[in-house]
Design an enzyme around this catalytic site. Sequence first.
Site: not given
Ligand code: PPE
Length: 307
Positions: A159
Amino acid sequence: MGTDSKYIWMDGKLVEYQNATVHFLNTALHYGLGVFEGIRCYKANQGPAIFRLREHMDRLVDSAKVLGFRDLPYTAVDFCEAAKEVVRANGFQSCYIRPLIFLESPGLGLNMDVGSPRVGIAAWEWGAYLGDEAMEKGVRANVSSYTRHHINVSMTKAKITGNYSNSVMAKTESVRLGFDEAIMLDPQGYVAECTGENLFLVRKGVVHTPHTATILEGITRDSIITLARDLGYIVNEGLISRDQLYIADEIFVTGTAAEVVAVTELDFRVIGSGKMGAVTRQIQKAFHSVIQGEHPRSSEWLDYVNQ
Ligand code: PPE
């Protein structure tokens, strides 16, 4: 949606919200050199509890490694303690927690080793990410005109803040077109993920999701795979094409911020019945029971902040 709170944890201590600032010439701001997490704390039946805290902090440390930070001043265990401290200090029952490790260096430049990492952890009360009605009614999505990262251009397992310009462009385009969320294809044209969520489809009672090679390994994704298998579903991780989405019986997306939300329309095509499907509903219900502390998986996945 505001990000207000009383305190933010900065470099080892709690500071007042308005004092958690960095300089305009901060290197991370100019080059996107930071790694972050998104974590939710829920009002569970025994008090505020953070969902899969250790897994999130392990991913934060992994993201730092992928980006190239060499020496972090804190361990994943320290980050877990700090996150709990922030929730307690702010007195939140439920909130979103945002840790960020970012580069600070004496001058601007592209060599990370000239600088050193700084760390902040904020928390705020963040409601429904895809809108108040999304949880029940689902959302409308489009396949983005932007391609998701190539795996040797940006590091998809991390991330990294800079990676998110891709998500921001896709999301903004999607919302300007009148949709709620964008689905992104990888450079080979297979379905990857959304701008801030992973994606699942259901067809003929089987659950499918893109394999992890090109996507962020979502912690919600992992939880949903586990819960779906607990419920007796077969879950396949593999290649998914755009038209497989069109003919799916159900599509849903998962993420920390979004949780579990159905996609009921894609590229002006109605998905399944046009309403949240039965499998999605069952999985969403199981997830909600976990975060309320009322599911057999709750004790494994919830970390109570006051215990
Ligand atoms: N893909 C991406 C690109 C992504 O940013 C997230 C989380 C996920 C998949 C799902 O990952 P997880 O949260 O571990 O299930 N996105 C984060 C950030 C959003 C934002 O706007 O900032 C979140 O959900 O916290």
